[in-house]
Design a protein around this motif. Structure first.
Motif, PDB file in Angstrom:
ATOM      1  N   GLY A   1      13.657  -6.587  11.769  1.00  0.00           N
ATOM      2  CA  GLY A   1      13.779  -6.997  10.205  1.00  0.00           C
ATOM      3  C   GLY A   1      12.155  -7.986  10.189  1.00  0.00           C
ATOM      4  O   GLY A   1      12.376  -8.699   8.965  1.00  0.00           O
ATOM      5  N   GLN A   2      11.132  -7.871  10.965  1.00  0.00           N
ATOM      6  CA  GLN A   2       9.772  -8.947  10.917  1.00  0.00           C
ATOM      7  C   GLN A   2       9.065  -7.768   9.885  1.00  0.00           C
ATOM      8  O   GLN A   2       9.148  -6.927  10.217  1.00  0.00           O
ATOM      9  N   LEU A   3       8.431  -8.779   8.584  1.00  0.00           N
ATOM     10  CA  LEU A   3       8.288  -8.033   7.819  1.00  0.00           C
ATOM     11  C   LEU A   3       6.327  -7.856   8.609  1.00  0.00           C
ATOM     12  O   LEU A   3       5.569  -8.683   8.941  1.00  0.00           O
ATOM     13  N   VAL A   4       5.643  -7.086   8.303  1.00  0.00           N
ATOM     14  CA  VAL A   4       4.315  -6.893   9.235  1.00  0.00           C
ATOM     15  C   VAL A   4       3.050  -6.097   8.134  1.00  0.00           C
ATOM     16  O   VAL A   4       2.699  -5.519   9.153  1.00  0.00           O
ATOM     17  N   GLY A   5       3.462  -5.168   7.066  1.00  0.00           N
ATOM     18  CA  GLY A   5       2.962  -4.597   6.709  1.00  0.00           C
ATOM     19  C   GLY A   5       3.496  -4.731   5.094  1.00  0.00           C
ATOM     20  O   GLY A   5       3.980  -4.647   5.086  1.00  0.00           O
ATOM     21  N   GLY A   6       2.432  -3.530   4.155  1.00  0.00           N
ATOM     22  CA  GLY A   6       2.649  -3.934   2.802  1.00  0.00           C
ATOM     23  C   GLY A   6       2.210  -2.194   2.528  1.00  0.00           C
ATOM     24  O   GLY A   6       1.237  -1.865   3.123  1.00  0.00           O
ATOM     25  N   VAL A   7       2.706  -1.204   1.741  1.00  0.00           N
ATOM     26  CA  VAL A   7       1.911   0.370   2.082  1.00  0.00           C
ATOM     27  C   VAL A   7       2.338   0.593  -0.046  1.00  0.00           C
ATOM     28  O   VAL A   7       3.661  -0.209  -0.144  1.00  0.00           O
ATOM     29  N   SER A   8       1.844   1.136  -0.312  1.00  0.00           N
ATOM     30  CA  SER A   8       1.037   1.881  -2.359  1.00  0.00           C
ATOM     31  C   SER A   8       0.781   2.721  -2.331  1.00  0.00           C
ATOM     32  O   SER A   8       0.330   3.432  -1.367  1.00  0.00           O
ATOM     33  N   LEU A   9       1.926   3.222  -3.393  1.00  0.00           N
ATOM     34  CA  LEU A   9       1.384   4.406  -4.113  1.00  0.00           C
ATOM     35  C   LEU A   9       1.205   4.283  -5.916  1.00  0.00           C
ATOM     36  O   LEU A   9       2.144   4.041  -6.119  1.00  0.00           O
ATOM     37  N   LEU A  10      -0.103   3.829  -5.604  1.00  0.00           N
ATOM     38  CA  LEU A  10      -0.587   3.537  -6.911  1.00  0.00           C
ATOM     39  C   LEU A  10      -2.111   3.975  -7.731  1.00  0.00           C
ATOM     40  O   LEU A  10      -2.719   4.895  -6.613  1.00  0.00           O
ATOM     41  N   PRO A  11      -2.071   4.573  -9.304  1.00  0.00           N
ATOM     42  CA  PRO A  11      -2.474   4.860 -10.004  1.00  0.00           C
ATOM     43  C   PRO A  11      -4.152   4.721  -9.182  1.00  0.00           C
ATOM     44  O   PRO A  11      -4.043   3.330  -9.747  1.00  0.00           O
ATOM     45  N   LEU A  12      -5.474   5.497  -9.819  1.00  0.00           N
ATOM     46  CA  LEU A  12      -6.398   4.876  -9.316  1.00  0.00           C
ATOM     47  C   LEU A  12      -7.160   4.759 -10.266  1.00  0.00           C
ATOM     48  O   LEU A  12      -7.207   5.625 -11.399  1.00  0.00           O
ATOM     49  N   PRO A  13      -8.015   3.506 -11.080  1.00  0.00           N
ATOM     50  CA  PRO A  13      -8.536   2.935 -11.792  1.00  0.00           C
ATOM     51  C   PRO A  13     -10.626   4.303 -11.461  1.00  0.00           C
ATOM     52  O   PRO A  13     -10.305   4.368 -10.672  1.00  0.00           O
ATOM     53  N   PRO A  14     -10.579   4.499 -12.565  1.00  0.00           N
ATOM     54  CA  PRO A  14     -10.160   3.917 -14.039  1.00  0.00           C
ATOM     55  C   PRO A  14      -9.408   4.583 -15.038  1.00  0.00           C
ATOM     56  O   PRO A  14      -9.285   3.712 -15.855  1.00  0.00           O
ATOM     57  N   ASP A  15      -9.330   5.844 -14.794  1.00  0.00           N
ATOM     58  CA  ASP A  15      -8.543   7.168 -15.673  1.00  0.00           C
ATOM     59  C   ASP A  15      -7.274   7.000 -15.173  1.00  0.00           C
ATOM     60  O   ASP A  15      -6.599   7.661 -15.872  1.00  0.00           O
TER      61      ASP A  15
ATOM     62  N   LEU B   1       6.576   0.584 -12.978  1.00  0.00           N
ATOM     63  CA  LEU B   1       5.326   1.995 -12.671  1.00  0.00           C
ATOM     64  C   LEU B   1       6.614   3.294 -12.606  1.00  0.00           C
ATOM     65  O   LEU B   1       8.048   2.754 -12.357  1.00  0.00           O
ATOM     66  N   GLU B   2       5.781   4.583 -12.996  1.00  0.00           N
ATOM     67  CA  GLU B   2       5.675   5.325 -12.802  1.00  0.00           C
ATOM     68  C   GLU B   2       6.479   6.329 -11.576  1.00  0.00           C
ATOM     69  O   GLU B   2       5.324   6.090 -10.588  1.00  0.00           O
ATOM     70  N   PRO B   3       8.004   6.390 -10.959  1.00  0.00           N
ATOM     71  CA  PRO B   3       8.142   6.732 -10.313  1.00  0.00           C
ATOM     72  C   PRO B   3       7.048   7.596  -9.922  1.00  0.00           C
ATOM     73  O   PRO B   3       7.114   9.621 -11.410  1.00  0.00           O
ATOM     74  N   PRO B   4       6.865   8.299  -8.402  1.00  0.00           N
ATOM     75  CA  PRO B   4       7.277   8.115  -7.624  1.00  0.00           C
ATOM     76  C   PRO B   4       6.042   7.081  -7.088  1.00  0.00           C
ATOM     77  O   PRO B   4       6.262   6.366  -6.220  1.00  0.00           O
ATOM     78  N   GLN B   5       5.373   5.498  -8.436  1.00  0.00           N
ATOM     79  CA  GLN B   5       4.141   4.919  -7.892  1.00  0.00           C
ATOM     80  C   GLN B   5       5.162   3.363  -7.090  1.00  0.00           C
ATOM     81  O   GLN B   5       6.672   4.030  -7.580  1.00  0.00           O
ATOM     82  N   GLY B   6       4.530   3.249  -6.741  1.00  0.00           N
ATOM     83  CA  GLY B   6       5.434   1.691  -6.094  1.00  0.00           C
ATOM     84  C   GLY B   6       4.601   0.924  -4.531  1.00  0.00           C
ATOM     85  O   GLY B   6       3.130   1.430  -4.480  1.00  0.00           O
ATOM     86  N   ARG B   7       5.060  -0.196  -4.237  1.00  0.00           N
ATOM     87  CA  ARG B   7       4.660  -1.154  -3.441  1.00  0.00           C
ATOM     88  C   ARG B   7       6.066  -1.267  -2.639  1.00  0.00           C
ATOM     89  O   ARG B   7       7.125  -1.605  -2.934  1.00  0.00           O
ATOM     90  N   TRP B   8       5.707  -1.261  -1.033  1.00  0.00           N
ATOM     91  CA  TRP B   8       6.952  -1.633  -0.542  1.00  0.00           C
ATOM     92  C   TRP B   8       6.403  -1.943   0.886  1.00  0.00           C
ATOM     93  O   TRP B   8       4.870  -2.897   1.416  1.00  0.00           O
ATOM     94  N   ALA B   9       7.553  -3.193   0.981  1.00  0.00           N
ATOM     95  CA  ALA B   9       7.229  -4.432   1.987  1.00  0.00           C
ATOM     96  C   ALA B   9       8.301  -2.931   3.525  1.00  0.00           C
ATOM     97  O   ALA B   9       8.581  -2.859   3.767  1.00  0.00           O
ATOM     98  N   VAL B  10       6.915  -3.704   4.297  1.00  0.00           N
ATOM     99  CA  VAL B  10       6.940  -2.461   5.529  1.00  0.00           C
ATOM    100  C   VAL B  10       7.767  -3.813   6.534  1.00  0.00           C
ATOM    101  O   VAL B  10       6.842  -4.324   6.751  1.00  0.00           O
ATOM    102  N   GLU B  11       8.915  -3.372   7.623  1.00  0.00           N
ATOM    103  CA  GLU B  11       9.165  -4.148   8.286  1.00  0.00           C
ATOM    104  C   GLU B  11       9.495  -3.145   9.575  1.00  0.00           C
ATOM    105  O   GLU B  11      10.054  -2.227   9.720  1.00  0.00           O
ATOM    106  N   LEU B  12       9.908  -4.000  10.668  1.00  0.00           N
ATOM    107  CA  LEU B  12       9.559  -3.281  11.779  1.00  0.00           C
ATOM    108  C   LEU B  12      11.484  -2.818  11.628  1.00  0.00           C
ATOM    109  O   LEU B  12      12.471  -3.465  11.577  1.00  0.00           O
ATOM    110  N   ARG B  13      11.874  -1.840  11.674  1.00  0.00           N
ATOM    111  CA  ARG B  13      13.651  -1.579  11.762  1.00  0.00           C
ATOM    112  C   ARG B  13      14.192  -2.457  13.018  1.00  0.00           C
ATOM    113  O   ARG B  13      15.292  -2.847  12.498  1.00  0.00           O
ATOM    114  N   GLU B  14      14.234  -2.494  14.304  1.00  0.00           N
ATOM    115  CA  GLU B  14      14.151  -3.362  15.053  1.00  0.00           C
ATOM    116  C   GLU B  14      14.648  -4.588  15.128  1.00  0.00           C
ATOM    117  O   GLU B  14      15.423  -5.397  15.414  1.00  0.00           O
TER     118      GLU B  14
END
Length: 199
Positions: free
Chosen positions: A88-102, A73-86
């Motif tokens: 460390g529990q994994l509670v979600g995901g967030v992404s920044l990705l290109p939209l198809p089709p172009d 993936l070309e920065p700043p694109q990516g996928r991240w696991a989302v944890e609670l800092r307090e």
């Protein structure tokens, strides 16, 4: 709106906010990720971009694919696991990705486990990723979120991130979708956010 007086810290591929730590996905995350992506309340809004995940083995294959794709993936694109800092529990995901089709537009996507809904965590994660995108040297000026009609929770999160509704389209995914847009100049128009980028 998101509390815009907090700090976003960007350290390479990791992003932290007062309550969250966003980090790259790891192969060990599959079981915890199933509680997010395997939940019907979440998965019903994701197809066809992401098909429903039925068991740990399927989730493991998906997480392994995300891990493998991370280096392409070309920065700043990516996928991240989302944890609670307090905790460390994994509670979600967030992404920044290109939209198809172009692949010309970048989409912020967020998914949280239903047991942590209603706390503003998705908006906090989306806001952090928007900072990461707009402060990158890539020159990005706008980001999008595309939502199925009747995804009221997703629409409310988009508005809390600071996005505005700009209409409907069938341009993406071959579906009729609601489009929300965030322009760089509008990211923190309701107050300051301090962003630190560690080198």
């Amino acid at each position: 709106m998101v509390d815009r007086t907090h700090r976003v810290v960007i350290e390479g591929s990791r992003i932290t906010t007062p309550r969250l730590a966003l980090r790259p996905w790891a192969t060990r995350d599959a079981e915890a990720a199933l509680a997010i992506y395997g939940a019907g309340e979440v998965s019903r809004w994701l197809a066809p971009a992401l098909e429903p995940v039925s068991d740990v083995a399927a989730m493991q294959r998906l997480v392994d694919r995300w891990v493998a794709e991370a280096g392409t993936l070309e920065p700043p694109q990516g996928r991240w696991a989302v944890e609670l800092r307090e905790t460390g529990q994994l509670v979600g995901g967030v992404s920044l990705l290109p939209l198809p089709p172009d692949d010309g537009d970048l989409e912020i996507g967020w998914q949280l486990a239903p047991n942590v809904w209603g706390r503003g965590l998705a908006a906090e994660a989306g806001h952090a990723v928007a900072h990461q995108a707009f402060e990158s040297p890539s020159g990005i000026e706008e980001l999008f979120a595309v939502l199925r009609p009747r995804n009221n929770r997703g629409a409310a999160t988009a508005r809390r991130v600071g996005m505005e509704w700009v209409g409907e389209t069938d341009k993406y995914y071959g579906l009729r979708l609601q489009v929300y847009r965030l322009r760089k100049g509008d990211l923190d128009d309701h107050g300051p956010t301090t962003t630190l980028r560690a080198h």
